[in-house]
Design a protein around this motif. Structure first.
Motif, mmCIF file in Angstrom:
data_model
loop_
_atom_site.group_PDB
_atom_site.id
_atom_site.type_symbol
_atom_site.label_atom_id
_atom_site.label_comp_id
_atom_site.label_asym_id
_atom_site.label_seq_id
_atom_site.Cartn_x
_atom_site.Cartn_y
_atom_site.Cartn_z
ATOM 1 N N ALA A 218 -15.194 -3.889 -5.128
ATOM 2 C CA ALA A 218 -14.565 -2.810 -4.356
ATOM 3 C C ALA A 218 -14.284 -3.257 -2.927
ATOM 4 C CB ALA A 218 -15.444 -1.569 -4.371
ATOM 5 N N ALA A 219 -15.255 -4.009 -2.334
ATOM 6 C CA ALA A 219 -15.046 -4.506 -0.965
ATOM 7 C C ALA A 219 -13.836 -5.428 -0.906
ATOM 8 C CB ALA A 219 -16.303 -5.224 -0.482
ATOM 9 N N GLU A 220 -13.701 -6.287 -1.944
ATOM 10 C CA GLU A 220 -12.549 -7.179 -1.994
ATOM 11 C C GLU A 220 -11.239 -6.391 -2.125
ATOM 12 O OE1 GLU A 220 -10.864 -10.940 -4.660
ATOM 13 O OE2 GLU A 220 -12.832 -10.052 -5.072
ATOM 14 N N GLU A 221 -11.306 -5.305 -2.913
ATOM 15 C CA GLU A 221 -10.108 -4.477 -3.090
ATOM 16 C C GLU A 221 -9.710 -3.807 -1.782
ATOM 17 O OE1 GLU A 221 -6.937 -3.051 -5.258
ATOM 18 O OE2 GLU A 221 -8.488 -4.480 -5.869
ATOM 19 N N PHE A 222 -10.717 -3.305 -1.020
ATOM 20 C CA PHE A 222 -10.409 -2.717 0.280
ATOM 21 C C PHE A 222 -9.812 -3.761 1.227
ATOM 22 C CE2 PHE A 222 -13.444 0.825 -0.732
ATOM 23 C CZ PHE A 222 -12.547 1.860 -0.506
ATOM 24 N N GLY A 223 -10.304 -4.997 1.159
ATOM 25 C CA GLY A 223 -9.739 -6.053 1.990
ATOM 26 C C GLY A 223 -8.284 -6.335 1.636
ATOM 27 N N THR A 224 -7.986 -6.322 0.325
ATOM 28 C CA THR A 224 -6.597 -6.530 -0.104
ATOM 29 C C THR A 224 -5.701 -5.400 0.400
ATOM 30 O OG1 THR A 224 -7.374 -7.676 -2.093
ATOM 31 C CG2 THR A 224 -5.102 -6.851 -2.094
ATOM 32 N N ILE A 225 -6.200 -4.160 0.325
ATOM 33 C CA ILE A 225 -5.419 -3.013 0.816
ATOM 34 C C ILE A 225 -5.138 -3.154 2.310
ATOM 35 C CG2 ILE A 225 -5.486 -0.529 1.228
ATOM 36 C CD1 ILE A 225 -7.077 -0.265 -1.386
ATOM 37 N N ALA A 226 -6.150 -3.545 3.080
ATOM 38 C CA ALA A 226 -5.972 -3.706 4.523
ATOM 39 C C ALA A 226 -4.965 -4.805 4.831
ATOM 40 C CB ALA A 226 -7.318 -3.999 5.186
ATOM 41 N N ALA A 227 -5.057 -5.937 4.108
ATOM 42 C CA ALA A 227 -4.125 -7.037 4.350
ATOM 43 C C ALA A 227 -2.698 -6.630 4.012
ATOM 44 C CB ALA A 227 -4.539 -8.253 3.536
ATOM 45 N N THR A 228 -2.511 -5.894 2.914
ATOM 46 C CA THR A 228 -1.166 -5.438 2.535
ATOM 47 C C THR A 228 -0.603 -4.466 3.558
ATOM 48 O OG1 THR A 228 -1.748 -5.676 0.193
ATOM 49 C CG2 THR A 228 0.168 -4.310 0.718
ATOM 50 N N ALA A 229 -1.449 -3.567 4.064
ATOM 51 C CA ALA A 229 -1.003 -2.611 5.074
ATOM 52 C C ALA A 229 -0.589 -3.324 6.352
ATOM 53 C CB ALA A 229 -2.101 -1.591 5.358
ATOM 54 N N ARG A 230 -1.395 -4.344 6.766
ATOM 55 C CA ARG A 230 -1.034 -5.093 7.989
ATOM 56 C C ARG A 230 0.269 -5.845 7.790
ATOM 57 N NH1 ARG A 230 -6.747 -5.716 8.603
ATOM 58 N NH2 ARG A 230 -6.729 -7.504 7.199
ATOM 59 N N GLU A 231 0.458 -6.425 6.611
ATOM 60 C CA GLU A 231 1.699 -7.148 6.336
ATOM 61 C C GLU A 231 2.899 -6.192 6.349
ATOM 62 O OE1 GLU A 231 3.674 -9.986 2.855
ATOM 63 O OE2 GLU A 231 1.603 -9.292 2.688
ATOM 64 N N SER A 232 2.736 -5.004 5.797
ATOM 65 C CA SER A 232 3.820 -4.017 5.798
ATOM 66 C C SER A 232 4.165 -3.594 7.217
ATOM 67 C CB SER A 232 3.413 -2.793 4.979
ATOM 68 O OG SER A 232 3.169 -3.155 3.641
ATOM 69 N N LEU A 233 3.134 -3.401 8.057
ATOM 70 C CA LEU A 233 3.386 -3.046 9.451
ATOM 71 C C LEU A 233 4.152 -4.149 10.174
ATOM 72 C CD1 LEU A 233 0.094 -1.308 10.630
ATOM 73 C CD2 LEU A 233 2.390 -0.325 10.642
ATOM 74 N N SER A 234 3.780 -5.386 9.924
ATOM 75 C CA SER A 234 4.466 -6.506 10.578
ATOM 76 C C SER A 234 5.928 -6.577 10.150
ATOM 77 C CB SER A 234 3.747 -7.824 10.253
ATOM 78 O OG SER A 234 2.411 -7.799 10.707
ATOM 79 N N GLU A 235 6.174 -6.424 8.844
ATOM 80 C CA GLU A 235 7.561 -6.455 8.358
ATOM 81 C C GLU A 235 8.383 -5.326 8.968
ATOM 82 O OE1 GLU A 235 9.276 -8.479 6.460
ATOM 83 O OE2 GLU A 235 7.627 -9.893 6.197
ATOM 84 N N MET A 236 7.796 -4.140 9.035
ATOM 85 C CA MET A 236 8.521 -3.010 9.584
ATOM 86 C C MET A 236 8.827 -3.213 11.056
ATOM 87 S SD MET A 236 7.616 1.027 9.213
ATOM 88 C CE MET A 236 5.971 0.776 9.847
ATOM 89 N N ARG A 237 7.888 -3.763 11.809
ATOM 90 C CA ARG A 237 8.130 -4.014 13.231
ATOM 91 C C ARG A 237 9.203 -5.078 13.442
ATOM 92 N NH1 ARG A 237 2.009 -3.432 13.802
ATOM 93 N NH2 ARG A 237 1.772 -1.333 14.697
ATOM 94 N N ARG A 238 9.226 -6.099 12.568
ATOM 95 C CA ARG A 238 10.268 -7.120 12.696
ATOM 96 C C ARG A 238 11.650 -6.528 12.422
ATOM 97 N NH1 ARG A 238 6.369 -10.768 10.484
ATOM 98 N NH2 ARG A 238 7.058 -10.302 8.357
ATOM 99 N N LEU A 239 11.742 -5.691 11.392
ATOM 100 C CA LEU A 239 13.028 -5.053 11.097
ATOM 101 C C LEU A 239 13.453 -4.109 12.220
ATOM 102 C CD1 LEU A 239 12.573 -4.231 7.304
ATOM 103 C CD2 LEU A 239 14.050 -5.971 8.303
ATOM 104 N N LEU A 240 12.508 -3.376 12.766
ATOM 105 C CA LEU A 240 12.830 -2.432 13.823
ATOM 106 C C LEU A 240 13.198 -3.131 15.123
ATOM 107 C CD1 LEU A 240 12.881 0.681 13.941
ATOM 108 C CD2 LEU A 240 10.762 0.532 15.230
ATOM 109 N N GLY A 241 12.778 -4.382 15.269
ATOM 110 C CA GLY A 241 13.137 -5.115 16.484
ATOM 111 C C GLY A 241 14.636 -5.216 16.677
ATOM 112 N N VAL A 242 15.382 -5.285 15.572
ATOM 113 C CA VAL A 242 16.843 -5.331 15.671
ATOM 114 C C VAL A 242 17.372 -4.041 16.269
ATOM 115 C CG1 VAL A 242 18.982 -5.561 14.357
ATOM 116 C CG2 VAL A 242 16.966 -6.888 13.712
ATOM 117 N N LEU A 243 16.827 -2.900 15.848
ATOM 118 C CA LEU A 243 17.278 -1.610 16.355
ATOM 119 C C LEU A 243 16.885 -1.406 17.807
ATOM 120 C CD1 LEU A 243 16.394 0.667 13.310
ATOM 121 C CD2 LEU A 243 18.620 -0.271 13.924
#
Length: 412
Positions: A225-250
């Motif tokens: 379960a701890a590993e699963e929570f770590g995967t969720i956190a890493a995916t959320a951080r990656e999604s935030l980074s992608e969204m910020r990079r896309l928004l940088g154009v705007l």
């Protein structure tokens, strides 16, 4: 211009040429018979061929000129060697000289410069040829058409160029208006995208923090379960980074403007301040705010959309109906939020701040309503006022923004 006048205007040139034909045809036939000794039947045929093409000249001036010119030349070749009256005009009868003038003017309106020059040169050369062949029979009347007809050709050509330039300007104005509407739509979508980032980034950040802290907050958590929570956190951080990079154009165009987009976004709780500012501007506004429409109980997209719709509706009321009584109502139920802004007609003489509207503000309203799967109803009221009614749903997922298919109504 009255509707009847607009309907009759295209038929005026046809009526004038038909009237001129009715006048010149009998005059030409009579002159050919009496002054030139042409047989009555042949005179009528020549008269019809020389004047009847005027009816075609509005649509097909080159064809009309060609028929008239060929018939006139054939008539000149068959005239008697010496006219009975010394004042008779030769080689062209007076009525034919009159018919040439509107023909040349219509050539200038419709044809290319090369065609106009050929027509003018053909008439001038033929007239000069007859003059040279029998100078004793000519009194030089053909020079009137050569000079005055050439002037009419130039005038028609100038009007033709002016009309083409005006048409090009109208087409460009239409293109510019379409581009402005599209640019306004894209700017509004970009702003919505930035605001969506602020909303989504908050929730994604909460998910990241909760996933990262779960192993420390929950005692006895299995390693899987701890590993699963770590995967969720890493995916959320990656999604935030992608969204910020896309928004940088705007946000790239706003980078040097103080970072205004990073300020907290307004919502229903700020509508009261918005109304107060509008009242201070001289617009009487009455606000009815449902206590159930509390910001903490609203999805952030609905909260922000409600504020922006009220903001745009009040701005339209101030611009197009200054001083008119305005009512703002925001009510909530289990399924969504209802926003209603109605302005009455001004009760006193006034000069609107804007007399025309492009409807671009309504484009932004419609985009925001689509974002939350709601509906928007706008339009004038029977008493002269204007109404904006929006229904914003809580549970609807944001849909992909597409080009509006309905034509926006003019702003109030």
């Amino acid at each position: 211009m009255p509707k009847a006048s607009r309907h009759l205007r295209p038929h005026i040139p046809h009526a004038l040429t038909a009237l001129l034909t009715l006048i010149l045809l009998p005059v030409t036939a009579t002159a050919l018979k009496n002054d030139y000794g042409v047989h009555p039947g042949l005179a009528l045929v020549y008269a019809a061929l020389e004047t009847a093409p005027l009816v075609l000249a509005v649509r097909k001036p080159l064809l009309a000129w060609a028929i008239t010119f060929v018939a006139g030349t054939a008539c000149a070749l068959t005239l008697t060697p010496g006219p009975p009256h010394a004042n008779a005009v030769w080689p062209w009868p007076p009525a034919l000289l009159i018919a040439y003038l509107p023909l040349l003017f219509l050539l200038g309106l419709r044809c290319r410069p090369r065609t106009m020059l050929v027509a003018w040169a053909a008439y001038t050369a033929t007239s000069y040829g007859f003059e040279t062949a029998a100078p004793e029979r000519s009194n030089g009347a053909w020079l009137i058409v050569t000079l005055f007809g050439g002037t009419l050709l130039l005038l028609g050509w100038a009007l033709q160029r002016t009309k083409r330039a005006q048409r090009a300007l109208d087409e460009q104005a239409t293109i510019n208006e379409a581009e402005r509407a599209r640019r306004t739509l894209l700017e509004e979508r970009a702003r919505i995208a930035r605001e969506l980032h602020d909303v989504v980034a908050h929730h994604m950040s909460v998910i990241t923090v909760q996933a990262d802290s779960a192993p420390y907050r929950l005692a006895g958590l299995p390693p899987e379960a701890a590993e699963e929570f770590g995967t969720i956190a890493a995916t959320a951080r990656e999604s935030l980074s992608e969204m910020r990079r896309l928004l940088g154009v705007l946000r790239s165009e706003d980078a040097g403007q103080g970072g205004g987009e990073r300020t907290p976004q307004p919502g229903v709780d700020r509508i009261g301040q918005l109304v107060e500012a509008t009242v201070r501007a001289g617009q009487p506004v009455e606000l009815a705010l449902d206590k159930d429409a509390a910001p903490e109980s609203l999805p952030q997209a609905v909260d922000l959309s409600a504020y922006r719709i009220v903001q745009e509706a009040l701005a339209n009321a101030v611009r197009h109906a200054p001083g008119a009584d305005t009512r703002v109502s925001v009510t909530a139920d289990d399924e969504g939020l209802t926003v209603l802004v109605v302005n009455a007609p001004a009760g006193r003489p006034h000069v609107p701040l804007e007399t025309t509207g492009t409807g671009h503000g309504l484009v932004g309203m419609r985009e925001r309503v689509r974002l939350v799967g709601g509906t928007l109803d706008t339009g004038p009221l029977p008493d002269g006022g204007f109404r904006v009614a929006a229904r914003l749903l809580y549970a609807a997922a944001p849909e992909t923004l597409t080009e509006p298919t309905a034509k926006e109504a003019p702003a109030a």
